[in-house]
Design a protein around this motif. Structure first.
Motif, mmCIF file in Angstrom:
data_model
loop_
_atom_site.group_PDB
_atom_site.id
_atom_site.type_symbol
_atom_site.label_atom_id
_atom_site.label_comp_id
_atom_site.label_asym_id
_atom_site.label_seq_id
_atom_site.Cartn_x
_atom_site.Cartn_y
_atom_site.Cartn_z
ATOM 1 N N ALA A 268 -2.463 -2.567 -16.497
ATOM 2 C CA ALA A 268 -1.434 -2.705 -16.324
ATOM 3 C C ALA A 268 -0.577 -1.887 -16.750
ATOM 4 C CB ALA A 268 -0.892 -4.221 -17.699
ATOM 5 N N PHE A 269 -0.512 -1.107 -17.353
ATOM 6 C CA PHE A 269 0.121 0.291 -18.244
ATOM 7 C C PHE A 269 -0.381 1.511 -16.872
ATOM 8 C CE2 PHE A 269 -0.413 4.858 -18.727
ATOM 9 C CZ PHE A 269 1.228 4.915 -19.240
ATOM 10 N N PHE A 270 -1.499 1.413 -16.199
ATOM 11 C CA PHE A 270 -1.719 2.843 -15.275
ATOM 12 C C PHE A 270 -1.214 2.214 -13.666
ATOM 13 C CE2 PHE A 270 -4.440 4.336 -11.830
ATOM 14 C CZ PHE A 270 -4.694 5.210 -12.186
ATOM 15 N N GLN A 271 -1.444 0.456 -13.091
ATOM 16 C CA GLN A 271 -0.577 -0.044 -12.422
ATOM 17 C C GLN A 271 0.658 0.230 -12.142
ATOM 18 O OE1 GLN A 271 -3.952 0.045 -10.587
ATOM 19 N NE2 GLN A 271 -1.881 0.252 -9.488
ATOM 20 N N SER A 272 1.620 0.042 -13.162
ATOM 21 C CA SER A 272 3.334 -0.075 -13.250
ATOM 22 C C SER A 272 3.367 1.451 -13.479
ATOM 23 C CB SER A 272 3.566 0.054 -14.489
ATOM 24 O OG SER A 272 4.762 0.093 -15.210
ATOM 25 N N VAL A 273 2.673 2.607 -14.125
ATOM 26 C CA VAL A 273 2.521 3.440 -13.709
ATOM 27 C C VAL A 273 2.333 4.389 -12.317
ATOM 28 C CG1 VAL A 273 2.217 5.822 -13.911
ATOM 29 C CG2 VAL A 273 2.460 4.924 -16.384
ATOM 30 N N SER A 274 1.400 4.408 -11.758
ATOM 31 C CA SER A 274 0.700 4.513 -10.491
ATOM 32 C C SER A 274 1.951 3.941 -9.054
ATOM 33 C CB SER A 274 -0.004 3.851 -10.050
ATOM 34 O OG SER A 274 -0.609 4.592 -8.885
ATOM 35 N N ARG A 275 3.220 2.979 -9.877
ATOM 36 C CA ARG A 275 4.002 2.245 -8.892
ATOM 37 C C ARG A 275 4.124 3.436 -7.657
ATOM 38 N NH1 ARG A 275 7.585 4.285 -12.201
ATOM 39 N NH2 ARG A 275 9.674 4.722 -11.895
ATOM 40 N N THR A 276 3.794 5.178 -8.010
ATOM 41 C CA THR A 276 4.952 5.985 -7.098
ATOM 42 C C THR A 276 3.705 6.445 -6.346
ATOM 43 O OG1 THR A 276 4.318 7.321 -8.843
ATOM 44 C CG2 THR A 276 6.942 6.263 -8.442
ATOM 45 N N SER A 277 3.022 5.683 -7.082
ATOM 46 C CA SER A 277 1.167 6.850 -5.896
ATOM 47 C C SER A 277 0.823 5.730 -5.467
ATOM 48 C CB SER A 277 0.781 7.959 -7.183
ATOM 49 O OG SER A 277 -0.213 7.332 -7.800
ATOM 50 N N GLY A 278 -1.335 5.746 -4.869
ATOM 51 C CA GLY A 278 -1.771 5.495 -4.253
ATOM 52 C C GLY A 278 -3.253 4.741 -4.858
ATOM 53 N N PHE A 279 -2.841 5.298 -6.151
ATOM 54 C CA PHE A 279 -4.396 5.634 -7.162
ATOM 55 C C PHE A 279 -4.050 4.178 -7.878
ATOM 56 C CE2 PHE A 279 -3.912 9.700 -7.726
ATOM 57 C CZ PHE A 279 -4.573 10.527 -7.040
ATOM 58 N N TYR A 280 -5.925 3.074 -8.196
ATOM 59 C CA TYR A 280 -5.658 2.273 -8.233
ATOM 60 C C TYR A 280 -6.525 2.055 -9.359
ATOM 61 C CZ TYR A 280 -8.380 1.235 -5.100
ATOM 62 O OH TYR A 280 -9.250 0.605 -3.745
ATOM 63 N N THR A 281 -6.754 0.842 -10.216
ATOM 64 C CA THR A 281 -8.140 0.560 -11.629
ATOM 65 C C THR A 281 -8.336 -0.980 -11.106
ATOM 66 O OG1 THR A 281 -6.545 0.553 -13.540
ATOM 67 C CG2 THR A 281 -7.475 2.936 -12.795
ATOM 68 N N SER A 390 7.545 3.636 1.120
ATOM 69 C CA SER A 390 8.017 4.068 0.229
ATOM 70 C C SER A 390 6.860 5.023 -0.085
ATOM 71 C CB SER A 390 7.685 3.135 -0.742
ATOM 72 O OG SER A 390 6.372 2.747 -1.088
ATOM 73 N N ASN A 391 5.799 5.463 0.607
ATOM 74 C CA ASN A 391 4.228 6.430 0.152
ATOM 75 C C ASN A 391 3.798 6.506 -0.907
ATOM 76 O OD1 ASN A 391 7.449 9.009 1.853
ATOM 77 N ND2 ASN A 391 5.250 7.839 2.872
ATOM 78 N N ASN A 392 2.926 4.866 -1.030
ATOM 79 C CA ASN A 392 3.199 4.422 -2.203
ATOM 80 C C ASN A 392 1.626 5.045 -1.939
ATOM 81 O OD1 ASN A 392 1.225 2.122 -3.959
ATOM 82 N ND2 ASN A 392 2.878 2.709 -4.881
#
Length: 447
Positions: A268-281, A390-392
């Motif tokens: 949950a924390f990682f995906q919220s931070v990663s709203r600006t990038s395309g990484f995902y767990t 958004s270049n996410n």
């Protein structure tokens, strides 16, 4: 005659058009390099459309991919992608400044205007100094991230760990989200070192270099600029709301019942931070529609001005929220932290928001037509359009299966999203001169 030529040159090579043209040139060069047989792991060159898509995704620090970067590209091809990410994230004008200074050449006023446009600064004052600090800050954080990831991955990958660490550190700080694994970072969903390092790099890259310099110079909240205060408050509010809602929503997801509590919390924390990038767990395609819609909102907002990320920017949303609050309370001016916001900035925020919404919806509608044979649900199409604008780089799985028309459509969308809707509009149209007269005022009914 010479004066007329100078005026024509100024109009043709305005900062907006130069910025847009520079991205096009870089993307085309990257496309040509990725089409070389040496860039492919199999020796079979990529098609023009696939190479164009990957070059655009890397240069625009998006993260959407139609090929497996780690499996389909050779080390040479991966290095090309890495360089495109670095140039796209920091801005080609920033690299031009470094080259000019190394050659001992003076930066002209026109070139300073280009740098100003590239770094999204309000004035040309101090832009050369800022460009130098961009390099210092970026390479310092990337080096630190590379070192941490290398130490973590060396026991697992040996000699390959250095390139893995470098690639993911550069991609994370530049908010690109491209990974050398087809499932991004899902295999490290509960790893505190990987999650913490990548999250920190993404977060720092999304704040903006102006904010990072302000924090480094002044250290105290009372001495921060208004821009820095608005960015920090908005960023932390979005991070907190996003992480909390994603965690609570996904507790009701049957497909996530096998997750451990560390995987849930870190995810949950990682995906919220990663709203600006395309990484995902987390597997984005298996999330509940509510979570997917929330991620679209977070992606659309994106990072902050002058950062390596895109979207309509945190300050745009902050000004819109403050404007709504001010109108509801009947206030004459929009103010925050005892400072009044100009009407020009408010109008710019409104225009940027409306252009962004319009572009996403137009792309989603077009994509729903080009991909009609393989997609019956509108949500994946809307998600992909939002991610490209958004270049996410997050995807619900549609991108690898896009039709040629769909690939071309998202390629243009990624470039427009990276340069910015307003910059594209200014580049394609002629700016109007300042009006010397005003029409009589008359009210219309609203609401």
């Amino acid at each position: 005659m010479e004066e007329g030529v100078s005026v024509l040159r100024t109009k043709l090579f305005s900062p907006s058009r130069t910025l847009l043209g520079g991205f096009v040139v870089i993307i085309l060069l990257g496309t040509g390099l990725l089409m070389l047989p040496a860039a492919s792991a199999s020796g079979q060159p990529l098609s023009f459309l696939d190479a164009l898509f990957m070059a655009t995704s890397a240069a625009c620090v998006t993260g959407l991919a139609v090929v497996d970067v780690g499996g389909d590209l050779s080390r040479f091809g991966q290095t090309i992608v890495l360089l495109l990410i670095q140039i796209g994230g920091l801005g080609f004008m920033t690299f031009a400044v470094l080259i000019f200074l190394m050659l001992g050449k003076k930066i002209s006023f026109q070139q300073r205007l280009y740098i100003q446009e590239s770094l999204q600064q309000p004035t040309v004052e101090g832009v050369v100094r800022l460009a130098i600090w961009v390099f210092v800050i970026a390479f310092a954080f990337q080096a630190a991230g590379t070192a941490v990831l290398f130490v973590r991955w060396y026991p697992e990958y040996g000699g390959e760990a250095l390139f893995l660490a470098l690639f993911h550190a550069v991609a994370a700080f530049n908010n690109a989200g491209l990974s050398l694994w087809p499932d991004s970072l899902m295999r490290y969903g509960a790893d505190p070192v990987i999650n913490g390092t990548v999250s920190a790099l993404v977060f720092l890259g999304s704040l903006g270099f102006t904010v990072l310099m302000d924090i480094g110079q002044h250290h105290r909240w009372s001495r921060f600029s208004l821009h820095t205060k608005v960015v920090l408050v908005t960023t932390f509010v979005l991070l907190g709301i996003g992480a909390t809602l994603l965690f609570l929503i996904e507790l009701c997801n049957p497909s996530s019942q096998t997750m451990t509590w560390p995987e849930r919390l870190w995810g949950a924390f990682f995906q919220s931070v990663s709203r600006t990038s395309g990484f995902y767990t987390w597997d984005i395609g298996t999330l509940l529609p509510t979570s997917q819609l929330l991620l679209m909102v977070l992606m659309f907002i994106g990072a902050s001005p002058g950062s390596t990320g895109s979207g309509i920017k945190t300050t745009t949303v902050a000004l819109l929220v403050l404007t709504v609050i001010g109108v509801i309370r009947g206030r004459r001016d929009v103010a925050v932290f005892q400072r009044r916001i100009s009407q020009e900035q408010i109008m710019r925020a409104v225009v940027l928001f409306l252009l962004g919404i319009s572009m996403v919806m137009a792309v989603a509608l077009a994509l729903s037509f080009t991909e009609r044979e393989q997609v019956t649900d509108f949500l994946p199409v809307l998600f992909e359009a939002t991610s490209a604008f958004s270049n996410n780089g997050l995807s619900m799985g549609l991108t690898p299966h896009l039709s040629p028309a769909g690939k071309l459509l998202l390629t243009v969308t990624m470039m427009a999203g990276r340069v910015g809707p307003l910059t594209v509009a200014f580049a394609l149209t002629q700016r109007q001169r300042k009006e010397t007269y005003r029409y009589p005022e008359e009210k219309v009914l609203i609401g």
